[in-house]
Motif scaffolding. Sequence first.
Motif, mmCIF file in Angstrom:
data_model
loop_
_atom_site.group_PDB
_atom_site.id
_atom_site.type_symbol
_atom_site.label_atom_id
_atom_site.label_comp_id
_atom_site.label_asym_id
_atom_site.label_seq_id
_atom_site.Cartn_x
_atom_site.Cartn_y
_atom_site.Cartn_z
ATOM 1 N N PHE A 36 4.719 3.435 12.122
ATOM 2 C CA PHE A 36 3.231 3.099 11.655
ATOM 3 C C PHE A 36 3.174 3.035 9.980
ATOM 4 N N LYS A 37 4.071 4.112 9.474
ATOM 5 C CA LYS A 37 4.014 4.099 8.115
ATOM 6 C C LYS A 37 4.492 2.797 7.467
ATOM 7 N N ALA A 38 5.662 2.172 7.849
ATOM 8 C CA ALA A 38 5.975 0.990 7.470
ATOM 9 C C ALA A 38 4.918 -0.272 7.762
ATOM 10 N N ALA A 39 4.227 -0.141 8.935
ATOM 11 C CA ALA A 39 3.213 -1.064 9.293
ATOM 12 C C ALA A 39 2.169 -0.977 8.113
ATOM 13 N N LYS A 40 1.685 0.177 7.785
ATOM 14 C CA LYS A 40 0.680 0.118 6.905
ATOM 15 C C LYS A 40 1.017 -0.122 5.540
ATOM 16 N N ALA A 41 2.347 -0.161 5.123
ATOM 17 C CA ALA A 41 2.797 -0.636 3.967
ATOM 18 C C ALA A 41 2.989 -1.944 3.925
ATOM 19 N N SER A 42 3.193 -2.835 4.988
ATOM 20 C CA SER A 42 3.171 -4.247 4.951
ATOM 21 C C SER A 42 1.877 -4.611 5.127
ATOM 22 N N ILE A 43 0.687 -4.094 5.964
ATOM 23 C CA ILE A 43 -0.685 -4.258 5.799
ATOM 24 C C ILE A 43 -0.779 -4.387 4.408
ATOM 25 N N LYS A 44 -0.582 -3.546 3.537
ATOM 26 C CA LYS A 44 -1.090 -3.562 2.221
ATOM 27 C C LYS A 44 -0.332 -4.805 1.456
ATOM 28 N N GLU A 45 0.654 -4.901 1.721
ATOM 29 C CA GLU A 45 1.192 -6.115 0.796
ATOM 30 C C GLU A 45 0.639 -7.524 1.511
ATOM 31 N N ALA A 46 0.240 -7.705 2.592
ATOM 32 C CA ALA A 46 -0.461 -8.728 3.347
ATOM 33 C C ALA A 46 -1.889 -8.853 2.438
ATOM 34 N N LEU A 47 -2.505 -7.841 2.494
ATOM 35 C CA LEU A 47 -3.921 -7.704 1.677
ATOM 36 C C LEU A 47 -3.925 -8.214 0.446
#
Length: 209
Positions: A180-191
Amino acid sequence: MTAQKLSEDLPKVIEEMEQKCQENPESIMAHHHLALVYRKAGRHNDAIKELKKCIEIDDQSAEAYINLGAVYFEMGNLDESLNANKMALLYAPNPAQAHTNIGLIMQQKGDQVKAIDAYTKATHHDPQMAFAWVNLASAQIMEGNFDAALTAAKKGVDLDPDFPMSHNNLAVAYFYKKDFKAAKASIKEALNRGYPVDPTFIAAVDKEL
């Protein structure tokens, strides 16, 4: 000519290209360029007519089949789009684009297995095609193949880190792998790159942190 300038001068450009086609009725390039401008103008039926003219001139024009398939896809005519891309497979020196397009069609039809097959073939023909890897990740996620999805999504990001969808799909793959931590970081990159990440998905990730 820039995209903005082309949009501003579209009627004039169409008129000029129509004139070129009249003057050179057997020029596949003239008809192809006119078809692309018709497509940009939303004149899909006219674009189809011109692309079919290209194929009439050269029935082995992979590029014409590819663009014909794209126009049909935009119109929601998936069967005709599929047929056009299958023809492109016969003649394209590198069929990666046609396989990718077939993958998109199969996903629209809800057949993730055939989509995965098509995207995989695309990556074999062109391992550097980020778009194929990104969409392969999406199809693998839909099929519940999360290890394969994560591998494909990482490849997509590596090949084109500025492609917003690649980060979104990587985030989803990480989520299903419970990272989930990596998922959150990738969400930030996408946004950060302007991708409209689903708020429900963002909330689901936040809930796990």
